[in-house]
Every structure is written in C-alpha cells, then in structure tokens.
Design an enzyme around this catalytic site. Structure first.
Site, PDB file in Angstrom:
ATOM      1  N   THR A 308      -1.501  14.478  34.166  1.00  0.00           N
ATOM      2  CA  THR A 308      -1.999  14.453  32.792  1.00  0.00           C
ATOM      3  C   THR A 308      -0.907  14.755  31.780  1.00  0.00           C
ATOM      4  OG1 THR A 308      -2.733  16.750  33.028  1.00  0.00           O
ATOM      5  CG2 THR A 308      -4.355  15.035  33.459  1.00  0.00           C
ATOM      6  N   CYS A 309       0.090  15.540  32.172  1.00  0.00           N
ATOM      7  CA  CYS A 309       1.196  15.824  31.248  1.00  0.00           C
ATOM      8  C   CYS A 309       1.932  14.546  30.861  1.00  0.00           C
ATOM      9  CB  CYS A 309       2.173  16.810  31.882  1.00  0.00           C
ATOM     10  SG  CYS A 309       1.543  18.493  32.005  1.00  0.00           S
TER      11      CYS A 309
END
Length: 341
Positions: A308-309
């Site tokens: 997700t980063c």
C-alpha cells in the site's frame, strides 16, 4: 496511535475513541501501529484513517445509546444530520467526530460524505434562519410524515391535531389556515437544525481543536473538500482502470512471461468491471480514494498481496481460469482488508 488487530471490533473502537477524546498535537507527524500484524509504513496510517471515517459514515459497533449499532450521522445520502441522541451529546462524541474529520483531512485521508448542506451552513457560522432546508433533511420518518401533511391542500381534524401536537411540543403555534406554509418551514428548520445545534457546536469545537478552523473560515472553497457530496466521491471502473500502470516487458528481466502477464492483467480488468471497487481499492492502497497512479506487478507468490505504501498490487501468475483468480482475490481482500504494507 495504536490498535491491536487481535482485539474485538468493539475494543478497537474503544481505543480509537479514547485516543480522540484526549488532546494531542494533531498537526504532528502521525505514527500508527497495528499490534499483532507485520504491517508497517504509510499504508497502516491509511488503514487507520479509513477505519475512522468508516465508523463515522456507517456507525460504530459499540452500543452507546441503547439502540444497537451507534450512528453519529443519520438520514439519506446528501441529507445526513447529526444523530439526535442525548447519550452521544453528553459523551461529547460529536467533538470527537470533529477531531476525527479534521485529523483525516490533515493527513489527506478519506472524508465523511453526504452531510446536509443546511448542517454545513450552520456549522460554519451561517445564520440558521438562512439555511436551505428540505424535508429530506429530516431523518426521523415519523416527524417527516407529520410535516409533509402541511403540503396537503386540506387537513382533516385528526391531521390538524397531529401537526399541532408536534408544533406545540417545539414551542410553535398550532396550525391554522393562514400559517401553514410558515409553520411547515419552521418545523423543518427545527427538525434539521434546531434539534442539532448542540451537536453542530461540538463538531465545530472538534474542528477548532485540530487547528483546521482558520483555514476553513478563511478559505470557504476548502469546505466542499472536507464535506463532499456522495456523488462527488463515486468512481467508475473506467476511472480506476485509467489510473493503472500495467506491467511491461523489460529487456533485463529474464523471468518476464508475456502470456501470463496478459492473462492475469486481463483477469484483473474483468474483476474491476464486475467487482466491488471500494473494497479492492482499500486492499490496494489502504483507503477508498483514487491515487494519481496505481501499479500492478505479476509475482511468483501464492496469494494476491499489495504494497500500500507504493500503491502496488501483486498478483500471482499461476491462475489459468478467471474463477480461481476471482476467488483468491476476494479471499485476500476479505482476509486482510488491506495488503502487506
């Protein structure tokens, strides 16, 4: 901010409420920790903000008012108003809600959508008498049905008594032939604004606690960004597909398999066109907001995961038929809610 994923949903909600009931330096960098999970990085913060706004939008599992699930905002989409609950008011939960809304905004997080324009008008010090209210803003269907009686050409004696009972309970005069339109407007205004003034004041205090108030009052054009309409937050499969950077063949990558890549990306396109976009996006990037870019990688793993980063969805290459792909991706989304951050 800390949350133990092994706790029950109610216990996790208590932790969130406890955090926001305390005063913090809200503008400071936010460090979020998921106890019992290996997830790290910015994706965890996105998960926290998504959880917070989801609770405000759809309600807490905690039974805080003796009504089962606790809703802080109720009503129809784009006509939501604060819940008329003495328990929530006495618990100062709308001030907590204001802090949550502002904190998510500061960290570029999601927003509560569909708040009534009349509530937003009064929230930012607008004259209540000048608020544009409609009967759809009244969440209590029983009260709404009584008010709508005044839209009839004629009222029966029983209907007049029903309307008069409501109006006099709110310190307004009984209905007559000459005051029907005026009384209709006053009843709607009180149902939407008058009964919610304490909640609105608490929301305002919460926004001020997070030091967002000066920006909102000096830049009115920012207010619609904090409180968007429901339709403005909807996105289509095509909008999501346009954001994706698809994997391409790299001359230095000896493991690149064009056939597998085309097959799996085709499965993903089909899933997006058929599936629940909000849940997929939360798994992909950590919340339900479209980022400027989404990435897809074909991996040698066993299950679909995401970073997700880096807003990257990692899909195994071994799927041969769509149904197996769909089953695995749905299971991954339901199991974690968001990917490996």
């Amino acid at each position: 901010m800390k949350m133990d994923v092994r706790d029950s949903e109610e216990d996790r909600e208590r932790e969130l409420l406890l955090f926001y009931k305390q005063q913090h330096e809200w503008a400071c960098p936010l460090h979020c920790t998921l106890v019992g999970d290996v997830a790290i990085g910015e994706g965890v913060m996105r998960y926290f903000m998504t959880t917070i706004i989801s609770k405000l939008q759809f309600g807490f599992s905690l039974d805080l008012g003796g009504m089962g699930r606790t809703l802080l905002f109720e009503g129809e989409p784009d006509h939501l108003v604060p819940a008329a609950s003495e328990t929530l008011i006495e618990s100062n939960l709308f001030r907590v809600a204001g802090r949550m809304l502002a904190h998510s905004f500061l960290h570029d997080g999601p927003h509560v959508t569909g708040l009534s324009p009349a509530v937003i008008h009064v929230l930012f010090n607008g004259d209540p008498e000048m608020a544009t209210v409609v009967t759809e803003d009244c969440p209590d269907l029983h009260i709404r049905s009584i008010i709508k009686l005044l839209e009839n050409e004629e009222l029966t004696p029983e209907q007049k008594d029903t309307v008069s009972d409501l109006s006099m309970s709110w310190d307004l005069p009984a209905v007559t032939e000459t005051n029907r339109r005026w009384l209709h407007n006053k009843l709607v205004l009180h149902a939407v604004v008058g009964r919610n003034m304490r909640q609105i004041k608490q929301l305002r205090k919460g926004l001020k606690d997070v030091m967002l108030w000066p920006l909102l009052t000096s830049r009115p054009d920012v207010v619609p960004l904090l409180f968007p309409k429901m339709a403005e937050m909807e996105f289509t499969p095509q909008m999501l597909l346009e954001k994706i950077t698809w994997p391409v063949e790299d001359s230095d990558d000896e493991d690149f398999d064009l056939d597998s890549t085309c097959r799996i990306t085709g499965f993903l396109r089909m899933f997006i066109e058929r599936g629940t976009l909000a849940q997929l996006l939360t798994f992909w990037v950590g919340w339900e907001m479209l980022p400027p870019e989404l990435r897809v990688e074909i991996s040698g793993g066993t299950f679909p995961t995401s970073s997700t980063c880096f807003q990257t969805l990692k899909l195994p290459a071994y799927f041969k038929i769509y149904m197996d792909f769909e089953k695995a991706l749905v299971a991954a989304i339901k199991r974690t809610g968001f990917g490996l951050v």
